[in-house]
Design a protein around this motif. Structure first.
Motif, PDB file in Angstrom:
ATOM      1  N   LEU A 341       0.839  -1.207   0.000  1.00  0.00           N
ATOM      2  CA  LEU A 341       0.000   0.000   0.000  1.00  0.00           C
ATOM      3  C   LEU A 341       0.869   1.250   0.000  1.00  0.00           C
ATOM      4  O   LEU A 341       0.555   2.229  -0.701  1.00  0.00           O
ATOM      5  CB  LEU A 341      -0.925  -0.012   1.219  1.00  0.00           C
ATOM      6  N   LYS A 342       1.938   1.238   0.761  1.00  0.00           N
ATOM      7  CA  LYS A 342       2.840   2.388   0.785  1.00  0.00           C
ATOM      8  C   LYS A 342       3.445   2.646  -0.587  1.00  0.00           C
ATOM      9  O   LYS A 342       3.517   3.800  -1.049  1.00  0.00           O
ATOM     10  CB  LYS A 342       3.946   2.151   1.818  1.00  0.00           C
ATOM     11  N   ARG A 345       0.757   4.162  -2.911  1.00  0.00           N
ATOM     12  CA  ARG A 345       0.497   5.565  -2.567  1.00  0.00           C
ATOM     13  C   ARG A 345       1.608   6.470  -3.091  1.00  0.00           C
ATOM     14  O   ARG A 345       1.341   7.549  -3.634  1.00  0.00           O
ATOM     15  CB  ARG A 345       0.353   5.720  -1.054  1.00  0.00           C
ATOM     16  N   GLU A 346       2.855   6.049  -2.927  1.00  0.00           N
ATOM     17  CA  GLU A 346       3.979   6.855  -3.406  1.00  0.00           C
ATOM     18  C   GLU A 346       3.967   6.979  -4.919  1.00  0.00           C
ATOM     19  O   GLU A 346       4.262   8.046  -5.471  1.00  0.00           O
ATOM     20  CB  GLU A 346       5.295   6.230  -2.931  1.00  0.00           C
ATOM     21  N   ARG A 352      -0.268  11.327 -10.335  1.00  0.00           N
ATOM     22  CA  ARG A 352      -1.638  11.813 -10.143  1.00  0.00           C
ATOM     23  C   ARG A 352      -2.112  12.748 -11.247  1.00  0.00           C
ATOM     24  O   ARG A 352      -3.319  12.928 -11.430  1.00  0.00           O
ATOM     25  CB  ARG A 352      -1.766  12.491  -8.783  1.00  0.00           C
ATOM     26  N   GLU A 389      -8.283   0.583   0.629  1.00  0.00           N
ATOM     27  CA  GLU A 389      -7.199   1.553   0.798  1.00  0.00           C
ATOM     28  C   GLU A 389      -6.700   2.077  -0.540  1.00  0.00           C
ATOM     29  O   GLU A 389      -6.306   3.247  -0.649  1.00  0.00           O
ATOM     30  CB  GLU A 389      -6.051   0.910   1.586  1.00  0.00           C
ATOM     31  N   ALA A 393      -6.713   5.996  -1.589  1.00  0.00           N
ATOM     32  CA  ALA A 393      -5.499   6.642  -2.080  1.00  0.00           C
ATOM     33  C   ALA A 393      -5.733   7.300  -3.438  1.00  0.00           C
ATOM     34  O   ALA A 393      -5.204   8.389  -3.719  1.00  0.00           O
ATOM     35  CB  ALA A 393      -4.374   5.607  -2.189  1.00  0.00           C
ATOM     36  N   TRP A 394      -6.517   6.658  -4.296  1.00  0.00           N
ATOM     37  CA  TRP A 394      -6.826   7.234  -5.612  1.00  0.00           C
ATOM     38  C   TRP A 394      -7.651   8.506  -5.449  1.00  0.00           C
ATOM     39  O   TRP A 394      -7.376   9.514  -6.100  1.00  0.00           O
ATOM     40  CB  TRP A 394      -7.555   6.200  -6.464  1.00  0.00           C
ATOM     41  N   TYR A 396      -7.713  10.523  -2.883  1.00  0.00           N
ATOM     42  CA  TYR A 396      -6.836  11.556  -2.328  1.00  0.00           C
ATOM     43  C   TYR A 396      -5.943  12.143  -3.426  1.00  0.00           C
ATOM     44  O   TYR A 396      -5.751  13.372  -3.506  1.00  0.00           O
ATOM     45  CB  TYR A 396      -5.981  10.951  -1.218  1.00  0.00           C
ATOM     46  N   ALA A 397      -5.394  11.274  -4.294  1.00  0.00           N
ATOM     47  CA  ALA A 397      -4.523  11.748  -5.369  1.00  0.00           C
ATOM     48  C   ALA A 397      -5.279  12.621  -6.356  1.00  0.00           C
ATOM     49  O   ALA A 397      -4.768  13.663  -6.805  1.00  0.00           O
ATOM     50  CB  ALA A 397      -3.900  10.551  -6.089  1.00  0.00           C
TER      51      ALA A 397
END
Length: 441
Positions: A341-342, A345-346, A352, A389, A393-394, A396-397
């Motif tokens: 997941l990290k 996200r990175e 993005r 998750e 994350a998507w 948020y991006a």
């Protein structure tokens, strides 16, 4: 029947036969097929030659390569060493061979596999044709659930690929191979050395992780050091049930009796030391695990049975909901889940501003790949967490793209998720079902 098939037939007919003429099976046709088998986008080695560049004038290159291999003029190039991060924060060394080394190694693997696929034992699963990690996972599940297993030995070999003894390896190869040209070719790869940041260093032990031939050589090494020895130990020394499942250098064993497991571990350490290997004491554990583990620990006033990790899954003693029978529950290793997941996200932070369809297509491949491996019975919660998750994350991006994008609602986001992100459903059958189909008695 082609030449490779004849090798396998002869190898199966006589398990003690030593093959004296294998190199003539490495033909221009086999080298060409080996070239086509390589990954097109693989990283380049010290030669800086890509797959596409080598393809220009392929026929003349293959003829020249074949002549050098057969005449003894082929020279192995050093392996380029790079470091990749591991889930625990450490880094793993990976070796990248030069393109011609990859081609010849792939051809050699196809020839040698005809011999060793006959010799390798049934409980060895790593890097073998038509065998996968899920086959190994099925085998350990069925072995513990169906046999008299009360203790599990979760073993770890310390820096296995980096500590393989070359002389022992060549001796093991000599049990089946008497073709000096083939042995000389393999020794060239072992002695080629390593190049890191332009600096060459000699290799006295080990075989680089990442090279085409390394998995086969490591399997041959452990076949003689561990597999054959376990087979004889189980037959001649064990008085209770003993099971083993090995995937490359990662193996799990089950024992009926604790004393026998402890004796085996002591003797295994001695045998490994004789052949230049060492058990990682901090990562090797003997735990109480099996159908009676929960009851026995409860009677002693101890907590729940310990768990063990194998091939990406944490294995736990559990009970079926329907009839309260013993079963083994598997869930994604928490550390692996967090690390994945990290990483996603990175990557989303860097990507993005790409078009939504491009992001959706990439995320779909990420989620689908995760589900293809981890969507096993009993792991529904973990794969749901992963998908949820990823969706967060998507969102948020996308909201960080601009002020206008910051107003993206969950209603629209749900439509994007429905379009691009696969649902988290179980993809695999129960181990007992698949094992009976793949390996019927």
């Amino acid at each position: 029947m082609n030449g490779l098939d004849r090798i396998r037939e002869v190898a199966a007919r006589d398990k003690s036969l030593r093959f004296t003429n294998l190199m003539h099976h490495i033909t221009p046709e086999l080298l060409r097929e080996a070239y086509c088998e390589l990954r097109r986008d693989a990283a380049v080695g010290v030669d800086d030659v890509t797959w596409q560049e080598y393809g220009d004038g392929l026929e003349s290159r293959i003829v020249d390569l074949h002549n050098r291999v057969q005449s003894g003029g082929f020279r192995a190039k050093p392996t380029k060493r790079v470091w990749i991060p591991k889930p625990d924060g450490r880094k793993r060394p990976i070796g990248i061979a030069a393109l011609e080394d990859k081609i010849v190694q792939q051809a050699a693997v196809w020839v040698l596999n005809q011999i060793y696929e006959v010799d390798f034992l049934g409980f060895s699963y790593g890097f073998r044709p038509e065998r996968s990690q899920h086959n190994a996972l099925d085998a350990i599940w069925v072995g513990i659930a169906g046999r008299k297993v009360n203790f599990v030995l979760d073993a770890d070999i310390k820096s296995f690929f980096d500590t393989i003894n070359h002389e022992w390896l060549m001796k093991f190869l000599g049990y089946r191979i008497a073709d000096h040209r083939m042995l000389r070719l393999i020794r060239k790869w072992l002695r080629a050395g390593v190049s890191e940041d332009g600096q060459w260093s000699k290799t006295k032990v080990g075989t680089p992780q990442g090279s085409v031939i390394s998995p086969l050589l490591s399997n041959i090494y452990l076949h003689y050091v561990l597999d054959e020895w376990v087979k004889e130990w189980r037959k001649n020394k064990a008085y209770g049930e003993v099971i083993i499942v090995r995937y490359a250098d990662d193996f799990v064993m089950g024992f009926q009796h604790r004393g026998e497991a402890e004796r085996f571990l002591r003797e295994m350490k001695e045998r490994f030391a004789l052949h230049g290997l060492e058990i990682h004491n901090e990562k090797t554990r003997l735990i109480e695990f099996g159908r009676f583990a929960e009851l026995n620990r409860s009677e002693r006033g101890e907590g729940k049975p310990e768990t063990f990790d194998f091939l990406g899954f944490t294995h736990m003693c559990s009970r079926t909901r329907k009839d309260n029978r013993f079963t083994i529950r598997r869930k994604t290793i928490a550390k692996r889940l967090r690390a994945k997941l990290k990483a996603v996200r990175e990557e989303l932070v860097h990507r993005r501003h790409e078009p939504v369809p491009a992001l959706g297509k990439w995320l779909r491949s990420v989620v689908q790949g995760h589900l293809n491996y981890y969507a096993v019975p009993g792991n529904g919660q973990a794969i749901n967490v992963f998908r949820t998750e990823i969706n967060k994350a998507w969102l948020y991006a996308l909201r960080r793209r601009s002020q206008k994008a910051g107003k993206l609602t969950w209603a629209r986001m749900r439509r994007l998720i429905k379009t691009w992100i696969p649902t988290a459903s179980i993809k695999h059958p129960y181990p007992s079902q698949r094992l009976c189909v793949n390996y019927p008695r």
